[in-house]
Each structure stands twice: as structure tokens, then as C-alpha cells.
Design a protein around this motif. Structure first.
Motif, PDB file in Angstrom:
ATOM      1  N   CYS A   1       0.819  -1.219   0.000  1.00  0.00           N
ATOM      2  CA  CYS A   1       0.000   0.000   0.000  1.00  0.00           C
ATOM      3  C   CYS A   1       0.852   1.267   0.000  1.00  0.00           C
ATOM      4  O   CYS A   1       0.323   2.381   0.084  1.00  0.00           O
ATOM      5  CB  CYS A   1      -0.941   0.005   1.201  1.00  0.00           C
ATOM      6  SG  CYS A   1      -2.187  -1.316   1.146  1.00  0.00           S
ATOM      7  N   THR A   2       2.177   1.100  -0.073  1.00  0.00           N
ATOM      8  CA  THR A   2       3.091   2.240  -0.176  1.00  0.00           C
ATOM      9  C   THR A   2       3.746   2.247  -1.550  1.00  0.00           C
ATOM     10  O   THR A   2       3.516   1.350  -2.371  1.00  0.00           O
ATOM     11  CB  THR A   2       4.188   2.168   0.899  1.00  0.00           C
ATOM     12  OG1 THR A   2       5.114   1.112   0.560  1.00  0.00           O
ATOM     13  CG2 THR A   2       3.593   1.888   2.263  1.00  0.00           C
ATOM     14  N   ALA A   3       4.600   3.240  -1.787  1.00  0.00           N
ATOM     15  CA  ALA A   3       5.301   3.318  -3.069  1.00  0.00           C
ATOM     16  C   ALA A   3       6.346   2.225  -3.219  1.00  0.00           C
ATOM     17  O   ALA A   3       6.759   1.893  -4.330  1.00  0.00           O
ATOM     18  CB  ALA A   3       5.967   4.690  -3.216  1.00  0.00           C
TER      19      ALA A   3
ATOM     20  N   HIS B   1       8.126  -4.531  -2.960  1.00  0.00           N
ATOM     21  CA  HIS B   1       7.635  -4.094  -1.650  1.00  0.00           C
ATOM     22  C   HIS B   1       8.016  -5.097  -0.572  1.00  0.00           C
ATOM     23  O   HIS B   1       8.442  -6.214  -0.853  1.00  0.00           O
ATOM     24  CB  HIS B   1       6.103  -3.958  -1.668  1.00  0.00           C
ATOM     25  CG  HIS B   1       5.583  -3.011  -2.689  1.00  0.00           C
ATOM     26  ND1 HIS B   1       5.415  -3.362  -4.016  1.00  0.00           N
ATOM     27  CD2 HIS B   1       5.190  -1.705  -2.585  1.00  0.00           C
ATOM     28  CE1 HIS B   1       4.934  -2.320  -4.683  1.00  0.00           C
ATOM     29  NE2 HIS B   1       4.796  -1.314  -3.843  1.00  0.00           N
ATOM     30  N   ASP B   2       7.817  -4.672   0.660  1.00  0.00           N
ATOM     31  CA  ASP B   2       7.930  -5.591   1.786  1.00  0.00           C
ATOM     32  C   ASP B   2       6.705  -6.512   1.781  1.00  0.00           C
ATOM     33  O   ASP B   2       5.561  -6.031   1.788  1.00  0.00           O
ATOM     34  CB  ASP B   2       7.975  -4.820   3.105  1.00  0.00           C
ATOM     35  CG  ASP B   2       9.184  -3.896   3.211  1.00  0.00           C
ATOM     36  OD1 ASP B   2      10.176  -4.137   2.496  1.00  0.00           O
ATOM     37  OD2 ASP B   2       9.122  -2.938   4.005  1.00  0.00           O
TER      38      ASP B   2
ATOM     39  N   LYS C   1      -6.182  -9.015  -5.279  1.00  0.00           N
ATOM     40  CA  LYS C   1      -6.612  -8.641  -3.940  1.00  0.00           C
ATOM     41  C   LYS C   1      -6.170  -7.213  -3.665  1.00  0.00           C
ATOM     42  O   LYS C   1      -5.260  -6.700  -4.311  1.00  0.00           O
ATOM     43  CB  LYS C   1      -6.019  -9.594  -2.899  1.00  0.00           C
ATOM     44  CG  LYS C   1      -6.498 -11.032  -3.041  1.00  0.00           C
ATOM     45  CD  LYS C   1      -5.900 -11.931  -1.976  1.00  0.00           C
ATOM     46  CE  LYS C   1      -6.387 -13.368  -2.130  1.00  0.00           C
ATOM     47  NZ  LYS C   1      -5.808 -14.263  -1.096  1.00  0.00           N
ATOM     48  N   ILE C   2      -6.813  -6.582  -2.697  1.00  0.00           N
ATOM     49  CA  ILE C   2      -6.433  -5.214  -2.358  1.00  0.00           C
ATOM     50  C   ILE C   2      -5.035  -5.215  -1.746  1.00  0.00           C
ATOM     51  O   ILE C   2      -4.534  -6.248  -1.284  1.00  0.00           O
ATOM     52  CB  ILE C   2      -7.456  -4.572  -1.401  1.00  0.00           C
ATOM     53  CG1 ILE C   2      -7.587  -5.394  -0.118  1.00  0.00           C
ATOM     54  CG2 ILE C   2      -8.803  -4.436  -2.092  1.00  0.00           C
ATOM     55  CD1 ILE C   2      -8.513  -4.767   0.913  1.00  0.00           C
ATOM     56  N   CYS C   3      -4.410  -4.046  -1.734  1.00  0.00           N
ATOM     57  CA  CYS C   3      -2.997  -3.962  -1.372  1.00  0.00           C
ATOM     58  C   CYS C   3      -2.707  -4.408   0.058  1.00  0.00           C
ATOM     59  O   CYS C   3      -1.579  -4.793   0.374  1.00  0.00           O
ATOM     60  CB  CYS C   3      -2.469  -2.547  -1.601  1.00  0.00           C
ATOM     61  SG  CYS C   3      -3.245  -1.272  -0.567  1.00  0.00           S
TER      62      CYS C   3
ATOM     63  N   HIS D   1      -2.295   6.186  -9.063  1.00  0.00           N
ATOM     64  CA  HIS D   1      -1.239   7.194  -8.988  1.00  0.00           C
ATOM     65  C   HIS D   1      -1.629   8.501  -9.682  1.00  0.00           C
ATOM     66  O   HIS D   1      -0.775   9.341  -9.944  1.00  0.00           O
ATOM     67  CB  HIS D   1       0.054   6.652  -9.613  1.00  0.00           C
ATOM     68  CG  HIS D   1       0.753   5.642  -8.754  1.00  0.00           C
ATOM     69  ND1 HIS D   1       0.539   4.298  -8.893  1.00  0.00           N
ATOM     70  CD2 HIS D   1       1.633   5.792  -7.736  1.00  0.00           C
ATOM     71  CE1 HIS D   1       1.281   3.648  -8.004  1.00  0.00           C
ATOM     72  NE2 HIS D   1       1.944   4.536  -7.285  1.00  0.00           N
ATOM     73  N   VAL D   2      -2.912   8.668  -9.991  1.00  0.00           N
ATOM     74  CA  VAL D   2      -3.396   9.912 -10.598  1.00  0.00           C
ATOM     75  C   VAL D   2      -4.388  10.555  -9.633  1.00  0.00           C
ATOM     76  O   VAL D   2      -5.373   9.929  -9.231  1.00  0.00           O
ATOM     77  CB  VAL D   2      -4.060   9.654 -11.964  1.00  0.00           C
ATOM     78  CG1 VAL D   2      -4.553  10.973 -12.569  1.00  0.00           C
ATOM     79  CG2 VAL D   2      -3.080   8.971 -12.915  1.00  0.00           C
ATOM     80  N   ASN D   3      -4.136  11.820  -9.263  1.00  0.00           N
ATOM     81  CA  ASN D   3      -4.962  12.539  -8.302  1.00  0.00           C
ATOM     82  C   ASN D   3      -6.334  12.850  -8.892  1.00  0.00           C
ATOM     83  O   ASN D   3      -6.437  13.419  -9.980  1.00  0.00           O
ATOM     84  CB  ASN D   3      -4.252  13.839  -7.897  1.00  0.00           C
ATOM     85  CG  ASN D   3      -4.951  14.561  -6.776  1.00  0.00           C
ATOM     86  OD1 ASN D   3      -6.069  15.021  -6.925  1.00  0.00           O
ATOM     87  ND2 ASN D   3      -4.271  14.674  -5.641  1.00  0.00           N
ATOM     88  N   ASP D   4      -7.388  12.479  -8.179  1.00  0.00           N
ATOM     89  CA  ASP D   4      -8.749  12.660  -8.695  1.00  0.00           C
ATOM     90  C   ASP D   4      -9.161  14.126  -8.772  1.00  0.00           C
ATOM     91  O   ASP D   4     -10.074  14.466  -9.520  1.00  0.00           O
ATOM     92  CB  ASP D   4      -9.748  11.911  -7.806  1.00  0.00           C
ATOM     93  CG  ASP D   4      -9.764  10.423  -8.098  1.00  0.00           C
ATOM     94  OD1 ASP D   4      -9.795  10.054  -9.276  1.00  0.00           O
ATOM     95  OD2 ASP D   4      -9.731   9.630  -7.141  1.00  0.00           O
ATOM     96  N   ILE D   5      -8.520  14.987  -8.003  1.00  0.00           N
ATOM     97  CA  ILE D   5      -8.869  16.414  -8.009  1.00  0.00           C
ATOM     98  C   ILE D   5      -8.079  17.160  -9.087  1.00  0.00           C
ATOM     99  O   ILE D   5      -8.657  17.869  -9.916  1.00  0.00           O
ATOM    100  CB  ILE D   5      -8.617  17.049  -6.628  1.00  0.00           C
ATOM    101  CG1 ILE D   5      -9.384  16.272  -5.540  1.00  0.00           C
ATOM    102  CG2 ILE D   5      -9.028  18.518  -6.648  1.00  0.00           C
ATOM    103  CD1 ILE D   5     -10.874  16.233  -5.741  1.00  0.00           C
ATOM    104  N   THR D   6      -6.774  17.000  -9.059  1.00  0.00           N
ATOM    105  CA  THR D   6      -5.929  17.765  -9.983  1.00  0.00           C
ATOM    106  C   THR D   6      -5.782  17.100 -11.351  1.00  0.00           C
ATOM    107  O   THR D   6      -5.477  17.774 -12.331  1.00  0.00           O
ATOM    108  CB  THR D   6      -4.522  17.941  -9.395  1.00  0.00           C
ATOM    109  OG1 THR D   6      -3.884  16.651  -9.285  1.00  0.00           O
ATOM    110  CG2 THR D   6      -4.589  18.593  -8.023  1.00  0.00           C
ATOM    111  N   GLY D   7      -5.953  15.796 -11.418  1.00  0.00           N
ATOM    112  CA  GLY D   7      -5.723  15.084 -12.681  1.00  0.00           C
ATOM    113  C   GLY D   7      -4.254  14.910 -12.996  1.00  0.00           C
ATOM    114  O   GLY D   7      -3.894  14.542 -14.111  1.00  0.00           O
TER     115      GLY D   7
END
Length: 700
Positions: A84-86, A115-116, A396-398, A462-468
Motif C-alpha cells: 500500500c506504499t510506493a 515491496h515488503d 486482492k487489495i494492497c 497514482h493519478v490525483n482525482d482532483i488535480t488530474g
């Protein structure tokens, strides 16, 4: 069910050189002493450390021209965070040495996001580590190769954790990572003997150049020219020729007659069997003894049969492309039924998966690889094959890492079993490995939902829903290479998402600046997969009479491309997917930017490029502006430079002055380059824009 291991040992403690790796490099680029020839004194010598990750195989597929490297992730931590992290990136740079004096030629770099992953045991009570990832990159350097003159370049791969290997530096040692080499084989090129075929190709070639999206089948339908007829036909050796060649190369009957004997056992009274018996008898081969030898059953509890000629070395998951990859090592110069000018023989590689970790294998498919007798430069040749994996209903979810077992079985010249994952044929072996399925939306089998997971080459998360714009830690979904934070989009937008064959969908594009909208209706060609040469198939995707696209089977659309459209402008857009008869809409906002950086240089010479004399001070201003600026650089022939990641002051811009000397270069330039953050055509970052102003200095 996987079993958690709560026992903590020292091996899970991440040392400072790993945990603070990037900070240490920021303080001293040569902190670990891995920059050859650097004058900067290292603080702590550390090179080629394989505690956490290591290359285990490299290979190449002559048909797809894909270079592949298998990475073994060994630990549960040390990768900068969970799913769930980068997380962090494993960079992989590929080189090829064609042994023509040019040395290793850089083919490019890509990355895998790691990831870990919590330590667990699988259904067999075995650790899920190492987890196997694969990096794939298409070969860039072209070489003309003839079937009677094989080209066997050396493939070199550099694996480096969280630090991209510098380009054109094949001797560069990574701090965390490893280096691996293996010889590979290029596919022979076609040599078109036009005077032999007497075919008029002008119309065909003109159409092909002007319409690059047309397939060879479509070109044939239009022009009547079947380009495949010009392909050289591989020689097909009869059994008599095979026997003669085998004796010359000292290949035993258990090898060259293997496939023949298998058919004789299966069809004992056929006319072909009787003919082959006569040939083998004339060659003084004891057929009864040979059949007994090849009929020896391999115990089902072993993983190896006869691996003298070929061996399956690695299997793993290409995390970016979501394909299973197997690497095969060819160990001998002969024993493969003919050279590159002949049909040769086939290596069959089957793939199995245990989706639910219940020690139950599911058969996926079998892939073919053509191999030949080749006089090798070294001890082996390394090949790779891949099989796309459709994990739509297994994601599955992260917060719930999904590590599963895979198996691959290698068999020469006889397809392996599709019902018994333990069965081995006379030649070949099998490999098991653990892979990690990429996180995603958890969809129940049979359910259909409106969804796309990649937009403009970037994972939607990885795309912001507000700023695009892109979020921190963004990277290209299909090569893992990093993307700047707050990057906009430009040019062609490609949508990728899960496929639900039998259903149809629409893509709605709404301009959020003015409220107008339209539905994507462009036709486009998608690339599919075949488990044998030529490995690819092409399908034209077009809307139906009601304006819907139809979901394609993953075999016909391996990257699950749902739409391709070009919004244009620098407005903000919302992209929706609607699935016919299914309630709901999935949406994503993207900010477009079709404006390149505005850059200007003004030199205080009154418009006269010879205004200054040697020894004078050149003055002027430079100006950079872009709404999404990434970086810029200013410099002159006579020294003086500046750079930045923010726009300069408004016009006339930033002031500069450069003192020239009495011995200065008589002619030179003042130059300015700038680059914004825009993602262009869903596949790359925008190139630099540049401008310069030329000045000639008069003698004093």
C-alpha cells in the motif's frame, strides 16, 4: 492456507546501508565506492551485494526480440514499505555485445516495483521466499543475421536496487544487486530474392508505409500480395538425412530418433512406422534396445529427467506486463534436428498455477520454442518464453498480499502432459516458484464491473482525482520507470483495464472546463498472443452500430487496451467507462497539457551578433515559463551556467552576464533548454525544447 511466521530473527533487520541508502547517496554519490574512476572518496565500500535481490537468469526470445531477466527477491523487508506504499524499484539495464568490436551496446533500462511482503509459508509448509519477478525489454539494436551465419551476442544485465544504472556503462557495479551474462541467438532475417519471385511490390510497400496499422492479412486482401510467400522455407530433413547428420555430429539415437520412436510406439502398424523401422535398421540401430531405453519411466517425485541437452532454469512473473516467463538453457551444439536453415526441433514449456494455495495445480497453456544445432561460442545459449496471465478474478487489495505458486515443465520434441503436473517426459525438467500477483480490485468470479486500471500509461491509483496530475511515487505501468510528481498528460491517451468477454462498453470523455463531452469511437489495432511463432496476433477493435466496443478475450488483447483517444488542448477531462447492462460508472480525471515550455533568450547587442569584442562582458536575459515545469538549464560557450526546477522571473526574465577573455573563442552561442513534466502519448516524458543565440566576438 498460508501460515504466518511470527518468529523474528536477525535476518529481517534492515541495516542502515539499506534503510538509508538514498540519503547516503545524496550526501556522497560515491558513498559506496561504486563509481569507477571517481575522485570522491567512498565512505563505505559496498558493491554487488545480493542479500535482498539477485539476478538468477537472463534470456532472449528470437521471435519476439524480448530480453528478459529473472529477479529473486529474498527477504520479507528491506524494500521501503508494503504494497500500500510506493515501495522501491529494482532497476534493470540490458546490454548486448555482438562480438563485432563495438563492445556492449546499451539497449535501455526498465524497473520493477517491489515491496515488503510479510513472511509466510505455503500449503507445503515452505517459505514463500524467494519471490520471482521478471523484467522484460525489447531489443533495440538491429543486426542482419543469415541462417548459415548465426549471430550469438552476449546479453549482459545489471540489476540495481533504487539506483538506476547509468547509461552506456556496462562495467558499472551496483551497490545492491548483481550482474549476469549469457549468450543468446538472433533470429535469421529474410533475404528477399525479388528477381526469383517476380512480384510487383511497389503498391504493397507504398500502402504499408502510408498505413502502418494495417496487418499483413489486410495488406494481402487489398493488394493480393502475400508477403509470407517470400519467407525462406526451412529445410525439412527426412529420417535418412537426420541419421547421416547425427552420425557426423555424434548425436546418439536416443536423441535424434526420440520423436520418431515415440510415434512408432503410438502407431505401431502405420505405414510410416514400417518405413522408419527400415531406415533405423539399415543404420544398424537396435530398435528394441532403443525403445526400451526411451520407455524408462521417470519417477514422479523427481524434478529432472534428462537435462544433458536443455534445462529449464528459471520461472517468474513479469510484474509490469503480468506474464509468466520461463528461461531455458541450451547446453550443446547439436542434437536439435538441424541448423538454423532447417526446421530444427521444439522445446515445449507448459505452465501451471496454484491460485488458492491449496496444493492443487491448474493447467494454463503450453508454449513452443524453436531450437537448432548451433556452434556456440561458450557453454550455453539462454532462451526465454512468456505466457500472459489473466489475473482479473484473482487480484486482492494492497493490504492483502497475494503470493501464489507456479510451475513450469520443459519437454523436448514431445508436448508435456496437460493433465498431470508431475509428469516428466524423457528430456526436460520442471521448476516451481512463488510469484506475487499485482494488487487490484477484488472481483468475484463471474462478476462484471465498469473499470480501467491504467490511464495514459499510469496506474489510476497514482493519478490525483482532483488535480488530474500524477501523485508522488508514480511510474509507467509497463516499464516501471519513474514519472515526476504532478505530471500532466498530452497526446494519445490509452486506457487499459480488465476484460469481460461477452459484454460491451463505452468510453465517455468530458471536458470539465466547458462541460462538453463525446464518446470514443476510433478504431485501433490491439496485439494478442500466440503460444508459438510468430507469437503475436493482431485484431482491429471498432465500435458496433450502437457505439459500443466489445470486450476481447485476453489472448487477443494481452495489454487489455480498452480505448485510444486524443483529447487535445490543456483542459481537464473526466474519463468514464460504461458497461452495457451493468449498473455504475468508473471515472478518472486527467489534466491535459499540450503546450511546451516558453523559453526566450535576449542578448544586449542591439541585434548585431558582432556587437561584442574579445574581453567584453556579454549581458542579457533568459526566460522560462511552463505551468508544469520540470527543469531547465542555461549556458554559454564562454562559461557561466545556471539551472533550476522552477520558472524564472517574468519577462524579460533572469539577468545574466558572462565575461569573455582576450583569447576567447571567436564564435559561440548562448543556449537555453527546458523540459516540462508532461507524459506524451502514454509512453514517455516530453523531450527538451531548446533555443540558442549565436555571437561572434570581434578582435579587440
Amino acid at each position: 492456507m498460508k501460515q504466518s511466521n511470527s518468529l523474528k530473527t536477525k535476518e529481517f533487520v534492515v541495516q542502515p546501508e539499506r534503510a538509508q541508502f538514498l540519503q547516503m547517496l545524496a550526501m556522497n554519490p560515491n558513498y559506496f565506492g561504486n563509481i569507477p574512476g571517481s575522485k570522491i572518496k567512498p565512505k563505505f565500500k559496498l558493491n554487488n551485494k545480493t542479500t535482498y535481490e539477485e539476478l538468477t537468469c537472463v534470456g532472449y526470445n528470437p521471435d519476439t526480440q524480448n530480453m528478459e531477466a529473472t529477479i529473486s527477491i529474498k527477504k520479507s523487508s528491506g524494500y521501503s514499505g508494503g504494497l500500500c506504499t510506493a515501495g522501491s524499484l529494482e532497476y534493470v539495464r540490458f546490454y548486448l555485445d555482438f562480438h563485432d568490436g563495438a563492445g556492449f551496446i546499451d539497449q535501455g533500462c526498465m524497473a520493477v516495483n517491489v515491496h515488503d511482503i510479510p513472511y509466510e509459508k505455503d500449503c507445503n509448509k515452505k517459505s514463500i521466499f524467494p519471490i520471482k519477478y521478471v523484467a522484460t525489454l525489447k531489443k533495440r539494436t538491429s543486426k542482419l543475421c543469415l541462417c548459415n551465419k548465426p549471430i550469438l551476442p552476449t546479453l549482459k544485465v545489471i540489476l540495481s536496487w533504487n539506483n538506476e544504472p547509468p547509461p552506456n556503462s556496462p562495467t558499472w557495479p551496483p551497490v545492491w544487486g548483481s550482474i549476469m551474462n549469457c549468450d543468446v541467438q538472433l533470429k535469421p532475417s529474410w533475404i528477399l530474392m525479388l528477381e526469383k519471385y517476380q512480384i510487383e511490390l511497389s503498391e504493397y510497400l507504398t500502402l504499408a508505409v502510408n498505413s502502418p496499422n494495417l496487418t499483413s492479412k489486410q495488406l494481402f486482401e487489398i493488394t493480393g500480395v502475400d508477403i509470407s510467400e517470400l519467407a525462406p522455407k526451412p529445410l525439412s530433413l527426412n529420417l535418412e538425412d537426420v541419421v547421416k547428420e547425427a552420425k557426423k555430429l555424434r548425436v546418439p539415437a536416443s536423441r535424434f530418433a526420440f520423436k520418431t520412436v515415440q510415434k512408432m510406439i503410438k502407431y505401431p502398424t502405420s505405414e510410416i512406422t514400417l518405413m522408419n523401422k527400415a531406415v533405423l535398421t539399415a543404420a544398424k540401430i537396435d530398435l528394441s534396445k532403443l525403445i526400451d531405453e526411451l520407455s524408462v519411466l521417470v519417477p514422479v517425485d523427481t524434478s529432472k529427467a534428462n537435462v544433458i541437452y536443455e534445462e529449464l532454469e528459471c520461472i517468474g512473473l513479469d510484474y509490469n506486463l503480468e506474464s509468466l516467463v520461463a528461461t531455458i538453457k541450451i547446453k550443446k551444439n547439436s542434437g536439435y534436428s538441424g541448423n538454423l536453415c532447417s526446421k530444427g526441433s521444439k522445446e515445449y514449456i507448459s505452465f501451471w498455477i496454484d491460485w488458492d494455495d491449496n496444493c492443487s495445480w491448474k493447467y494454463l497453456n503450453t508454449v513452443e520454442l524453436n531450437v537448432h544445432d548451433i556452434q556456440m561460442n561458450g557453454d550455453c545459449l539462454c532462451y526465454s518464453v512468456s505466457l500472459p496471465l489473466d489475473s482479473t478474478y484473482y487480484k486482492k487489495i494492497c493490504s492483502k498480499p497475494n503470493v501464489v505458486r507456479i510451475r513450469s515443465v520443459l519437454s523436448w520434441n514431445v508436448p508435456p502432459s496437460t493433465t498431470d503436473p508431475d509428469k516428466l517426459e524423457y528430456y526436460g525438467n520442471r521448476k516451481d516458484a512463488h510469484i506475487q500477483i499485482k494488487p487490484g480490485v477484488d472481483i468475484n468470479p463471474g462478476d462484471v464491473i465498469p473499470l480501467f486500471n491504467i490511464i495514459g500509461g499510469i496506474d489510476v491509483a497514482h493519478v490525483n482525482d482532483i488535480t488530474g496530475l500524477t501523485k508522488p511515487g508514480s511510474f509507467f505501468a509497463y516499464n516501471g520507470l519513474g514519472v515526476p510528481t504532478a505530471a500532466p498528460f498530452d497526446g494519445l491517451i490509452v486506457l487499459n483495464g480488465p476484460s469481460f468477454p461477452g459484454y460491451r462498453y463505452k468510453i465517455k470523455i468530458t471536458n470539465l472546463n466547458d462541460g462538453t463531452f463525446y464518446y470514443a469511437d476510433d478504431s485501433f489495432v490491439v496485439v494478442g498472443y500466440l503460444p508459438f511463432a510468430p507469437w503475436v496476433q493482431y485484431t482491429t477493435q471498432a465500435i458496433d452500430g450502437a457505439g459500443y466496443y466489445h470486450f476481447l478475450h485476453p489472448d487477443k488483447n494481452t495489454l487489455n487496451v480498452l480505448a485510444r483517444f486524443t483529447p487535445g488542448t490543456s483542459d481537464k477531462f473526466r474519463v468514464d467507462i460504461e458497461v452495457d447492462t451493468v449498473t455504475g460508472v468508473f471515472s478518472k480525471t486527467i489534466q491535459m497539457d499540450d503546450v511546451v515550455p516558453d523559453i526566450k533568450i535576449k542578448v544586449d547587442d542591439g541585434g548585431d551578433c558582432t556587437h561584442y569584442k574579445k574581453g567584453d562582458k556579454i549581458t542579457g536575459h533568459y526566460y522560462v515559463y511552463d505551468k508544469h515545469i520540470r527543469n531547465w538549464s542555461f549556458g554559454t560557450t564562454w562559461g557561466g551556467s545556471a539551472s533550476g526546477t522552477a520558472n524564472t522571473p517574468g519577462l524579460p526574465g533572469a539577468y545574466f552576464e558572462v565575461q569573455t577573455s582576450l583569447t576567447a573563442y571567436p564564435c559561440g552561442a548562448v543556449s537555453l533548454i527546458a523540459r516540462d513534466k508532461a507524459i506524451v502519448n502514454s509512453q514517455s516524458l516530453r523531450a527538451y525544447v531548446r533555443t540558442s543565440y549565436h555571437i561572434c566576438l570581434m578582435n579587440s
